[in-house]
Design a protein around this motif. Structure first.
Motif, PDB file in Angstrom:
ATOM      1  N   LEU A 345       0.864  -1.178   0.000  1.00  0.00           N
ATOM      2  CA  LEU A 345       0.000   0.000   0.000  1.00  0.00           C
ATOM      3  C   LEU A 345       0.899   1.225   0.000  1.00  0.00           C
ATOM      4  N   CYS A 346       0.611   2.181  -0.840  1.00  0.00           N
ATOM      5  CA  CYS A 346       1.448   3.375  -0.948  1.00  0.00           C
ATOM      6  C   CYS A 346       0.608   4.628  -0.715  1.00  0.00           C
ATOM      7  N   PHE A 347       1.164   5.535   0.087  1.00  0.00           N
ATOM      8  CA  PHE A 347       0.503   6.802   0.391  1.00  0.00           C
ATOM      9  C   PHE A 347       1.447   7.925  -0.020  1.00  0.00           C
ATOM     10  N   LYS A 348       1.032   8.751  -0.975  1.00  0.00           N
ATOM     11  CA  LYS A 348       1.899   9.809  -1.493  1.00  0.00           C
ATOM     12  C   LYS A 348       2.344  10.794  -0.421  1.00  0.00           C
ATOM     13  N   ASN A 349       1.412  11.133   0.466  1.00  0.00           N
ATOM     14  CA  ASN A 349       1.652  12.229   1.396  1.00  0.00           C
ATOM     15  C   ASN A 349       2.322  11.721   2.669  1.00  0.00           C
ATOM     16  N   GLY A 350       3.665  11.623   2.595  1.00  0.00           N
ATOM     17  CA  GLY A 350       4.449  11.122   3.702  1.00  0.00           C
ATOM     18  C   GLY A 350       5.272  12.202   4.362  1.00  0.00           C
ATOM     19  N   SER A 351       6.596  12.110   4.206  1.00  0.00           N
ATOM     20  CA  SER A 351       7.481  12.999   4.961  1.00  0.00           C
ATOM     21  C   SER A 351       7.353  14.467   4.565  1.00  0.00           C
ATOM     22  N   LEU A 352       7.059  14.742   3.296  1.00  0.00           N
ATOM     23  CA  LEU A 352       6.939  16.144   2.897  1.00  0.00           C
ATOM     24  C   LEU A 352       5.737  16.804   3.575  1.00  0.00           C
ATOM     25  N   THR A 353       4.666  16.060   3.771  1.00  0.00           N
ATOM     26  CA  THR A 353       3.509  16.587   4.495  1.00  0.00           C
ATOM     27  C   THR A 353       3.845  16.761   5.971  1.00  0.00           C
ATOM     28  N   ARG A 354       4.565  15.803   6.558  1.00  0.00           N
ATOM     29  CA  ARG A 354       4.988  15.955   7.949  1.00  0.00           C
ATOM     30  C   ARG A 354       5.890  17.174   8.106  1.00  0.00           C
ATOM     31  N   GLU A 355       6.760  17.397   7.132  1.00  0.00           N
ATOM     32  CA  GLU A 355       7.645  18.558   7.189  1.00  0.00           C
ATOM     33  C   GLU A 355       6.852  19.859   7.091  1.00  0.00           C
ATOM     34  N   ARG A 356       5.806  19.875   6.271  1.00  0.00           N
ATOM     35  CA  ARG A 356       4.995  21.099   6.159  1.00  0.00           C
ATOM     36  C   ARG A 356       4.334  21.444   7.499  1.00  0.00           C
ATOM     37  N   ILE A 357       3.724  20.449   8.130  1.00  0.00           N
ATOM     38  CA  ILE A 357       3.066  20.715   9.410  1.00  0.00           C
ATOM     39  C   ILE A 357       4.106  21.064  10.479  1.00  0.00           C
ATOM     40  N   ARG A 358       5.268  20.430  10.418  1.00  0.00           N
ATOM     41  CA  ARG A 358       6.356  20.801  11.339  1.00  0.00           C
ATOM     42  C   ARG A 358       6.730  22.265  11.168  1.00  0.00           C
ATOM     43  N   ASN A 359       6.856  22.722   9.920  1.00  0.00           N
ATOM     44  CA  ASN A 359       7.225  24.113   9.670  1.00  0.00           C
ATOM     45  C   ASN A 359       6.138  25.079  10.128  1.00  0.00           C
ATOM     46  N   GLU A 360       4.869  24.696   9.924  1.00  0.00           N
ATOM     47  CA  GLU A 360       3.766  25.582  10.283  1.00  0.00           C
ATOM     48  C   GLU A 360       3.520  25.633  11.788  1.00  0.00           C
ATOM     49  N   CYS A 361       3.725  24.510  12.461  1.00  0.00           N
ATOM     50  CA  CYS A 361       3.343  24.417  13.876  1.00  0.00           C
ATOM     51  C   CYS A 361       4.517  24.380  14.845  1.00  0.00           C
ATOM     52  N   ALA A 362       5.701  24.032  14.352  1.00  0.00           N
ATOM     53  CA  ALA A 362       6.826  23.834  15.273  1.00  0.00           C
ATOM     54  C   ALA A 362       8.081  24.575  14.823  1.00  0.00           C
ATOM     55  N   ASP A 363       7.907  25.649  14.070  1.00  0.00           N
ATOM     56  CA  ASP A 363       9.029  26.485  13.653  1.00  0.00           C
ATOM     57  C   ASP A 363      10.157  25.688  12.989  1.00  0.00           C
ATOM     58  N   GLU A 416      -0.811  22.069  18.807  1.00  0.00           N
ATOM     59  CA  GLU A 416      -0.552  20.739  19.355  1.00  0.00           C
ATOM     60  C   GLU A 416      -1.568  19.713  18.860  1.00  0.00           C
ATOM     61  N   VAL A 417      -2.831  20.138  18.692  1.00  0.00           N
ATOM     62  CA  VAL A 417      -3.859  19.233  18.161  1.00  0.00           C
ATOM     63  C   VAL A 417      -3.583  18.938  16.688  1.00  0.00           C
ATOM     64  N   GLU A 418      -3.130  19.944  15.953  1.00  0.00           N
ATOM     65  CA  GLU A 418      -2.798  19.768  14.530  1.00  0.00           C
ATOM     66  C   GLU A 418      -1.704  18.706  14.351  1.00  0.00           C
ATOM     67  N   VAL A 419      -0.658  18.795  15.161  1.00  0.00           N
ATOM     68  CA  VAL A 419       0.454  17.854  15.048  1.00  0.00           C
ATOM     69  C   VAL A 419      -0.020  16.424  15.310  1.00  0.00           C
ATOM     70  N   ARG A 420      -0.776  16.227  16.389  1.00  0.00           N
ATOM     71  CA  ARG A 420      -1.248  14.864  16.690  1.00  0.00           C
ATOM     72  C   ARG A 420      -2.277  14.410  15.656  1.00  0.00           C
ATOM     73  N   ALA A 421      -3.114  15.317  15.183  1.00  0.00           N
ATOM     74  CA  ALA A 421      -4.102  14.941  14.165  1.00  0.00           C
ATOM     75  C   ALA A 421      -3.415  14.443  12.903  1.00  0.00           C
ATOM     76  N   LEU A 422      -2.314  15.077  12.541  1.00  0.00           N
ATOM     77  CA  LEU A 422      -1.562  14.643  11.363  1.00  0.00           C
ATOM     78  C   LEU A 422      -1.032  13.226  11.551  1.00  0.00           C
ATOM     79  N   ILE A 423      -0.303  12.993  12.637  1.00  0.00           N
ATOM     80  CA  ILE A 423       0.346  11.694  12.834  1.00  0.00           C
ATOM     81  C   ILE A 423      -0.690  10.599  13.058  1.00  0.00           C
TER      82      ILE A 423
END
Length: 547
Positions: A345-363, A416-423
Motif C-alpha cells: 500500500l502506498c501513500f503519497k503524502n508522507g514525509s513532505l507533508t509531515r515537514e509542512r506541518i512541522r514548519n507551520e506548527c513547530a518552527d 498541538e492538536v494539529e500535530v497529533r491529528a496529522l500523525i
C-alpha cells in the motif's frame, strides 16, 4: 580458468580480490545513497548525495520539479550526476573498490526514463577520463522523467482499464488496477502527447533499470518485482502482457526488453568503473529493483509482520505466498523468491507533508514537533485530521480535512492538536486500508518501521498505539540501500540456487522502539471505525465537487 561465484577469485583468475564487499545503491526521491557491507553483512561505509542541496543547478524541491498540482518530474541527467558525486564520496571513505564483488541497487518505483536512439552505443563506449554526466547529457529523448508523484494520466488509466475489460481484470493480471503513476500509463501519455519523442526512444527504463544501466554500460533488463509496478507485467507468467502493451503504445515490447528475475546477474561492471575507480573487472552487476521490494529484502520478515516505511511516500507491505489482487493496494512479484509475492500500500503524502506541518506548527523543529505530539493525549480529544498536499492514491482526494469529536468539519486546530491529528490520521489510514486488504496484526506480530521518520520516538509511539503491537526499527534506517547490498551478495552467490534467507540469516539488527500503551486498543479501535466513516465523507465531498 573460470571464476566460481562462491569462491574468492585469485590473482590467476580475476586479479587480487580479498575481503569481498558488496555495494548497494538507493536512488530515492530526495537523495542517492550507497551502502557497503562486508562478508558478515556488516555496514562498513555509507555515503549520500542530497539532490536539492548538492545539485542545486537542477532547482528541485524535495528532489522533484512540480509543473502543477498533478504533474511531477525529475531531470534524468540529475541522477547521472548524482552517481558521479557518490562515486567520488566512496573514494574519500577509503574503500578499496577492487574488493567490491557485486553491486545492486534500487530506484523509486514507477518513474520512467526514455533513452534516445544511439544512447546504447554511448553507454558501451564511456571514456574513463570524463564524468558520466558529461557523456550522457544528450542521451534522453525526454529530458525530465515522470515519477511516482505524477498524477496526470487519468485519461490513460481509464483507457487501459476499459481495454482490459475493467479495473478488476487489470488488477488480476498485473497486480494493480490502473494508477496514474504507473509506468504503462505514463508511456501511453508520452506516446499520445509527444509522439516524436516516443518514436525517437530506443529504450524505456524504470529508475531502477536505468541506474543499473549506468553501472553495466549497456541497457539493463527490468526485473520482475519493479516491473510489476507498471500495469504491464503478467505477475503470474512473469512476462509482459501483450494486451496491456498494445493498449499503451506500439512497439513497446521491443522498447522495454525482456524482464528478468530480480536476482539475475546482468553482467560484469562497465570497464568505465574499472579504469576510473579501480573496480575489479569481474565485479558483478545484479539486477536493480524498486525501492519498496529492496526494503523487503533489507528486512528479515516473518509471517504476521507488517512493514511501515516512512519516507517521502509512506508505504506498508508484507510477504505473501499467493497473489490475491484487489482494487485497493498492489501485489508485486517478490524480489528474492521467484514464486512468492509481496503486498504493498502506498501513500503519497508522507514525509513532505509531515515537514509542512512541522514548519507551520513547530518552527521547523522536529524537537518541538515531538514535544507538541507528546503534549496531547492519545485520541486527540476526538479530533481527526487528514492531510493531502498531493492528490492521494488511497483515497484519491486532496487538501486538508479536519473533524472535531462530533464529526463536524472545522477550519483549524491548535498547533498541538494539529500535530497529533496529522500523525494519528496518517497511521489510522494505514491501519484501515491494510485491514481492507486482509492484513491483520495478531499475537506475536511486529510492526517493522523504516525510513526517515522511524528515527522519531514520539511518532513511533503513536504507530505502536494505533496498531496495538510493538514497533521495531533497524540500526540502519535506509533499508532499501541495505537490501540492495544484501541482494548484491545473494545474486553473486547464485541467486535462484541460493536461498536469500540463508544469505541474510546472521542479520539481527531489529531493535524494540515502542510498545503499545495499555489503553491503546480501547482508544483507537473505535477511532478506526470513525476514520472509515469520515474518509467516506471526504470522498463523497470530492465526488460532488467533481460533478
Amino acid at each position: 580458468m573460470t571464476c566460481n561465484a562462491n569462491m574468492a577469485p585469485t590473482g590467476d583468475c580475476c586479479g587480487e580480490w580479498n575481503d569481498k564487499t558488496y555495494l548497494g545503491f538507493d536512488f530515492s526521491t530526495q537523495q542517492l545513497k550507497a551502502v557497503v557491507i562486508n562478508e558478515n553483512l556488516e555496514v562498513k561505509h555509507e555515503v549520500t548525495v542530497h539532490f536539492d542541496s548538492e545539485l542545486p543547478e537542477f532547482r528541485t524541491h524535495g528532489g522533484v520539479q512540480k509543473v502543477d498540482n498533478i504533474t511531477v518530474t525529475a531531470p534524468s541527467i540529475m541522477w547521472v550526476k548524482a552517481v558521479d558525486l557518490v562515486m567520488e564520496k566512496l573514494k574519500v571513505t577509503g574503500l578499496d573498490l577492487s574488493t567490491v564483488a557485486a553491486v545492486s541497487g534500487a530506484g523509486q518505483q514507477h518513474g520512467s526514463i526514455y533513452w534516445r536512439k544511439g544512447a546504447q552505443k554511448i553507454l558501451k563506449n564511456l571514456h574513463p577520463d570524463k564524468f558520466l554526466h558529461e557523456q550522457l547529457q544528450s542521451c534522453f529523448s525526454v529530458r525530465d522523467s515522470p515519477i511516482w508523484m505524477d498524477g496526470s494520466t487519468t485519461t490513460q488509466c481509464l483507457a487501459l482499464e476499459e481495454a482490459l475489460g475493467g479495473a478488476q481484470r487489470l488488477a488480476e493480471l498485473t497486480g494493480s488496477r490502473a494508477y496514474e503513476r504507473f509506468t504503462g500509463n505514463q508511456i501511453a501519455k508520452l506516446f499520445e502527447t509527444k509522439p516524436e519523442s516516443y518514436k525517437n526512444t530506443e529504450r524505456v527504463s524504470l529508475v531502477s533499470s536505468f541506474a543499473a544501466s549506468l553501472f553495466l554500460g549497456d541497457y539493463a533488463a527490468i526485473d520482475f518485482s519493479d516491473g510489476s509496478g507498471m500495469n504491464l507485467l503478467d505477475i503470474r507468467r512473469k512476462d509482459w502482457a501483450d494486451e496491456c502493451l498494445n493498449a499503451c503504445a506500439p512497439d513497446l515490447r521491443e522498447k522495454l526488453g525482456k524482464p528478468v528475475p530480480s536476482y539475475t546477474v546482468l553482467g560484469n561492471i562497465s570497464p568505465y568503473y574499472v579504469e576510473r575507480y579501480g573496480f575489479n573487472e569481474e565485479c558483478k552487476v545484479v539486477g536493480f529493483t524498486g525501492d519498496n521490494p529492496a526494503s523487503l529484502a533489507g528486512m528479515n520478515l516473518k509471517e504476521g509482520d507488517v512493514v511501515v516505511s516512512l519516507g517521502t511516500s509512506d508505504t506498508l507491505f508484507l510477504w505473501l505466498k499467493e497473489a490475491r489482487p484487489d482494487l485497493e493496494g498492489h501485489i508485486l512479484c517478490n524480489p528474492v523468491e521467484k514464486d512468492d509475492y509481496m503486498a504493498l500500500l502506498c501513500f503519497k503524502n508522507g514525509s513532505l507533508t509531515r515537514e509542512r506541518i512541522r514548519n507551520e506548527c513547530a518552527d521547523g523543529s522536529w524537537e518541538l514537533f515531538s514535544e507538541l505530539l507528546e503534549s496531547t493525549p492519545r485520541g486527540n480529544f476526538g479530533n481527526i485530521g487528514m492531510y493531502f498536499d498531493l492528490i492521494e492514491i488511497i483515497p484519491t482526494v486532496y487538501g486538508d480535512h479536519r473533524f472535531n469529536k462530533n464529526g463536524e468539519e472545522v477550519s483549524r486546530f491548535s498547533k498541538e492538536v494539529e500535530v497529533r491529528a496529522l500523525i494519528e490520521g496518517q497511521f489510522l489510514a494505514k491501519r484501515v486500508h491494510s485491514e481492507n486488504l486482509g492484513f491483520s496484526v495478531g499475537p506475536g506480530s511486529r510492526v517493522l518501521a523504516t525510513g526517515g521518520a522511524s528515527e522519531n520516538s514520539a511518532i513511533l509511539q503513536v504507530l505502536a498505539d494505533i496498531f496495538s503491537t510493538s514497533v521495531y526499527v533497524q540500526d540502519v534506517s535506509n533499508s532499501s540501500a541495505l537490501g540492495s547490498a544484501f541482494r548484491a551478495k545473494h545474486g553473486f552467490l547464485g541467486g535462484d540456487s541460493t536461498k536469500f534467507a540463508d544469505v541474510i540469516n546472521p542479520v539481527t539488527n531489529w531493535t524494540l522502539a515502542a510498545t503499545p500503551s495499555p489503553d491503546a486498543a480501547e482508544i483507537y479501535n473505535p477511532m478506526v471505525e470513525r476514520y472509515k466513516r469520515l474518509e467516506e465523507k471526504v470522498i463523497a465531498k470530492h465526488s460532488s465537487m467533481k460533478n
